[in-house]
Design an enzyme around this catalytic site. Structure first.
Site, PDB file in Angstrom:
ATOM      1  CG  ASP A  99     -11.164   2.097 -42.985  1.00 42.12           C
ATOM      2  OD1 ASP A  99     -11.537   1.116 -42.318  1.00 42.12           O
ATOM      3  OD2 ASP A  99     -11.960   2.844 -43.580  1.00 42.12           O
ATOM      4  CG  ASP A 149     -17.164   3.064 -41.530  1.00 38.64           C
ATOM      5  OD1 ASP A 149     -16.857   4.234 -41.349  1.00 38.64           O
ATOM      6  OD2 ASP A 149     -16.392   2.240 -42.072  1.00 38.64           O
TER       7      ASP A 149
END
Length: 317
Positions: A66, A210
């Site tokens: 992603d 992340d």
């Protein structure tokens, strides 16, 4: 320095949010830098006011899909359009191999230079105006957060005062603008700092995703004007955050508070908090603001212009 969010969902796109990508526009240079490039990023660019021809650099945080599935499509389209001069890409060790494999199996040949730079903690790019550094975050795969630091600029140069002092225009003005001390033909010393207004302090932007809460995020965000930080989960789902090494809204706020940033902008939201569910995104915003009041929640195509610290007011679009 303008931030435009092109994708703010985590993992998968939703009807209203694409997956991760943030554009940082530098209007004075007629260029923009891209941070992450999830699937569909080129479509998001087409729906925005950003010109793909001004793309010069892409900074990738980690190798999860992603955040990278949009790279090859964007690079290939830029090549077919023939309007990009060169693109430098910065990211984890496997990024170069991934792009080479994509090019080989799709038989894609770029019509412009593409250079991949493997990053490690420290400075990854620097020019006369900006420094970009990175640090290793805490995620399931190697993930890097980035910090953009704009260099300080001398204040407005007083040309009239310089002329009144009998200083001839030309190369000497350039030295004075840089705050240097010059010696005039008659022996007088002139300090450029005396002819310039207040120094314009450079802006600072941190991008952390992340990651679960970690000290590196605080270091990268220290005294930043804006911290963009992931907030995948609500505080109630902290156990999931620890299991998957993502952040909650409260973790993002704690980083902002510890780093003493001016503004926190949260992104990378789990689709589980869609409207109508037990917990909605507005609840994540309330959680973060209870810790760090100056928090915003990003949405796709939202643009925020980072103000200079000596500016009277901040502007948002």
């Amino acid at each position: 320095m303008q931030i435009t969010f092109l994708g703010t969902s985590s993992g998968v796109p939703t009807r209203s949010r694409n997956v991760s990508s943030v554009a940082v526009r530098l209007p004075q240079r007629a260029e923009f830098w891209l941070f992450d490039c999830g699937e569909g990023t080129q479509h998001q660019l087409l729906r925005s006011e950003i010109k793909s021809s001004q793309l010069t650099r892409i900074f990738v945080t980690h190798m999860h899909g992603d955040h990278i599935y949009g790279l090859m499509g964007l690079l290939a389209s830029c090549g077919l359009a023939g309007n990009v001069q060169r693109v430098d890409i910065y990211g984890p060790p496997d990024l170069d191999e991934y792009l080479k494999a994509c090019r080989r199996y799709s038989q894609t040949h770029f019509s412009y230079p593409v250079k991949v730079h493997t990053v490690r903690p420290g400075v990854v790019y620097e020019d006369s105006e900006f420094t970009v550094s990175c640090g290793l975050l805490k995620h399931r795969v190697p993930a890097f957060g980035y910090r953009i630091t704009e260099k300080d600029r001398p204040g407005h140069f007083d040309v009239k005062q310089a002329a009144a002092l009998g200083i001839p225009s030309g190369p000497l003005y350039g030295k004075l603008k840089r705050g240097e001390v010059i010696t005039l033909p008659d022996g007088r010393l002139v300090n450029g700092a005396d002819l310039c207004g207040q120094t314009e302090q450079g802006r600072k932007l941190a991008y952390c995703t992340d990651t679960v809460f970690c000290e590196t995020s605080i270091e990268l965000a220290q005294d930043a004007d804006v911290l963009i930080h992931e907030a995948t989960f609500a505080h109630q789902d902290a156990e999931l955050a620890y299991q998957r090494l993502h952040s909650t809204s409260t973790m993002a706020a704690q980083v902002a508070l510890a780093a003493q940033v001016r503004r926190l902008i949260m992104t990378h939201f789990s689709p589980r908090y869609a409207p109508g569910n037990a917990i909605e995104l507005k609840d994540l915003l309330a959680e973060a603001r209870s810790i760090f009041p100056n928090t915003e929640m990003a949405s796709d195509f939202w643009t925020y212009e980072i103000p200079r610290r000596n500016a009277a007011a901040m502007a948002t679009v």
